[in-house]
Design a protein around this motif. Structure first.
Motif, mmCIF file in Angstrom:
data_model
loop_
_atom_site.group_PDB
_atom_site.id
_atom_site.type_symbol
_atom_site.label_atom_id
_atom_site.label_comp_id
_atom_site.label_asym_id
_atom_site.label_seq_id
_atom_site.Cartn_x
_atom_site.Cartn_y
_atom_site.Cartn_z
ATOM 1 N N CYS A 105 0.825 -1.209 0.000
ATOM 2 C CA CYS A 105 0.000 0.000 0.000
ATOM 3 C C CYS A 105 0.860 1.260 0.000
ATOM 4 O O CYS A 105 0.515 2.258 0.631
ATOM 5 N N ASP A 107 1.267 3.204 -2.419
ATOM 6 C CA ASP A 107 0.544 4.276 -3.100
ATOM 7 C C ASP A 107 -0.423 4.983 -2.146
ATOM 8 O O ASP A 107 -0.652 6.190 -2.250
ATOM 9 N N ILE A 108 -0.995 4.223 -1.202
ATOM 10 C CA ILE A 108 -1.899 4.828 -0.220
ATOM 11 C C ILE A 108 -1.115 5.787 0.673
ATOM 12 O O ILE A 108 -1.540 6.919 0.933
ATOM 13 N N ALA A 111 -0.231 8.873 -1.273
ATOM 14 C CA ALA A 111 -1.397 9.724 -1.525
ATOM 15 C C ALA A 111 -1.762 10.554 -0.288
ATOM 16 O O ALA A 111 -2.002 11.763 -0.377
ATOM 17 N N LEU A 155 -5.360 8.844 -5.659
ATOM 18 C CA LEU A 155 -5.520 7.391 -5.817
ATOM 19 C C LEU A 155 -6.260 7.020 -7.093
ATOM 20 O O LEU A 155 -5.995 5.985 -7.701
ATOM 21 N N VAL A 159 -9.160 2.600 -6.674
ATOM 22 C CA VAL A 159 -9.226 2.300 -5.243
ATOM 23 C C VAL A 159 -10.555 2.785 -4.705
ATOM 24 O O VAL A 159 -10.905 3.958 -4.861
ATOM 25 N N ARG A 181 -9.113 -2.602 -3.361
ATOM 26 C CA ARG A 181 -8.778 -2.559 -4.789
ATOM 27 C C ARG A 181 -9.646 -3.523 -5.599
ATOM 28 O O ARG A 181 -9.498 -3.607 -6.816
#
Length: 485
Positions: A105, A107-108, A111, A155, A159, A181
């Motif tokens: 995660c 990317d979470i 973000a 995101l 997502v 996802r």
């Protein structure tokens, strides 16, 4: 001849999606399996929420509880993970905890951290009461809307994100996000309620932690006040001195544990203090009473400083007016910026001549009841508050005391004592009761007890006075001349 096989009978529909259902799989059985699975799912959710409740009751460390928040939120909703963002009092935001079931995660994290940094850079000031960004970011009504927008925009639609507020006392303290996802994943009403439930538990944990911190601070402060009260109690006279021909009673009742009232008995011969078991007898004694404006620890500290300086001045054998002038010079620099001042009445009694010399720095003038005439006299001189003006001048006077004469030193806690209607006891009432007590009471201690009782009855038996109250009653024994002979 070759036998021809019999034609195959038609089979029931396959509810499992396989090529052929076993003979015992029926629609009823499939429905039972579905109910059983839902039941297991419900039990799992209940167990997870019970574990969170147990943690809320048991954990003493808030960080341990916050570790569970995104984990439980994601598991009760069958999501991929969760994130907890907390808001600081200054308007800043911070990613506090992040949980992913597959540990993928990044990317979470990027973000959320990008969004919080961008908001901090573009919106350096936030209204602490409403959380609104005002003219800086007019397109968003508050920080929550801005944060949600930036996280979702970063995101993208791949997502599925749901966020809910963490509220304590109607103030948003953070944001709990849960994400998936799975293209087929939907945020049903039930899943949203479960996330809100976890957020509410988190809010309770945060509030409990803050209350615990405040309680510990209060306990430390209470202990410090206890120590301060003990020190102050030790600095006040433990007993009244033995002065030839004189009886004295004194009492100080503080409104708080540490007060600003001060009284002292200082012998002219300081050798009396050096001899631990010596009788505190002397022909000359200084009697002082004062009041520091305000109460509590600051007033108590100033009172302690005043005591030490006054005793040093008495040791130098100056006159009463000179002592007050020196005190004012020394204390002015310390009191100038504190907005606190001191009233002080200082007197010296000579037991051989029964003469009382005194000087007043704007304190309530003591009352002298003259036994021969049954009249009251105010003992007062001109003088300003200590610490108000460095160039203040102080004057002094003398009075000859006779057998039966009684003097009452007091602080304004007596005259300012108010009842439930807001009426004050005032000096006139105090003088009237003092005069009555001098006629009917046969010792300073009885006079003192009577006056305290009268004030308590006036303000109400179940009420506590808002200011410190100090009283000294000094009486020349009626038989003083006989004892001399």
């Amino acid at each position: 001849m070759t036998a021809v096989p019999a034609p195959r009978q038609p089979q029931p529909p396959d509810f499992t999606g396989g090529p052929q259902n076993p003979p015992d799989i029926t629609p009823v059985f499939a429905l039972k399996e579905l109910v059983s699975r839902l039941h297991r799912e419900q039990n799992k959710i209940q167990d997870l929420l019970s574990s969170l409740g147990f943690a809320l009751r048991s954990f003493k460390n808030l960080n341990q509880f916050l570790e569970l928040t995104p984990l439980i939120a994601s598991r009760v909703t069958d999501a991929d993970g969760g994130a907890l963002v907390l808001f600081k009092p200054n308007g800043q935001m911070r990613l506090e905890r992040l949980h992913c079931q597959d540990n993928s995660c990044q990317d979470i994290r990027v973000a959320i951290e990008t969004a919080t940094r961008q908001l901090a850079a573009n919106s350096p000031t936030v209204n602490s009461q409403t959380g609104t960004y005002g003219k800086i970011m007019p397109q968003f009504s508050n920080r929550t809307a801005a944060l949600d927008y930036h996280v979702n925009a970063t995101l993208g639609p791949a997502v599925h994100l749901f966020g809910t507020a963490i509220l304590t006392k109607n103030v948003e303290r953070g944001r709990l996000y849960v994400f998936s996802r799975d293209p087929e994943y939907t945020w049903t009403e039930t899943r949203q309620k479960l996330v809100r439930l976890v957020a509410d538990q988190t809010a309770v944990a945060i509030e409990n932690d803050e209350l615990t911190v405040e309680l510990r601070k209060k306990e430390r402060l209470d202990r410090e006040l206890e120590i301060g009260a003990e020190i102050q109690l030790q600095l006040l006279p433990r007993q009244c001195p033995k002065i030839e021909g004189i009886e004295i009673a004194a009492l100080c009742k503080t409104a708080n544990r540490v007060g600003g009232d001060y009284y002292d008995f200082i012998p002219a011969n300081y050798d009396q203090f050096r001899k631990k078991h010596a009788r505190t007898e002397s022909d000359k004694w200084s009697l002082a009473i004062g009041d520091v404006m305000g109460k509590g620890v600051p007033a108590g500290l100033i009172m302690t400083m005043l005591r030490g300086m006054l005793r040093a001045e008495v040791l130098n054998a100056h006159s009463p007016s000179r002592i007050l002038q020196h005190l004012n010079h020394v204390m002015y620099a310390d009191l100038e910026n504190s907005n606190r001042f001191v009233t002080l009445f200082y007197s010296e009694y000579d037991a051989k001549t029964r003469t009382l010399s005194y000087s007043n720095a704007a304190h309530n003038p003591p009352l002298l009841w003259q036994a021969a005439t049954g009249t009251l006299k105010r003992l007062d001189t001109l003088g300003m508050l200590i610490g108000l003006d460095m160039d203040s001048k102080y004057h002094e006077a003398q009075v000859q005391l006779n057998p039966g004469d009684t003097i009452m030193y007091y602080t304004d806690g007596f005259t300012d004592a108010a009842n439930q209607n807001g009426e004050r006891f005032d000096e006139e009432n105090l003088a009237r009761h003092f005069q009555w007590a001098c006629r009917h009471c046969n010792s300073p201690q009885i006079i003192l007890d009577y006056l305290f009782n009268q004030v308590q009855q006036f303000i109400g038996a179940d009420r506590h006075n808002e200011d410190d109250m100090t009283l000294i009653v000094m009486q020349v024994r009626p038989d003083a001349d006989q004892n001399r002979g």
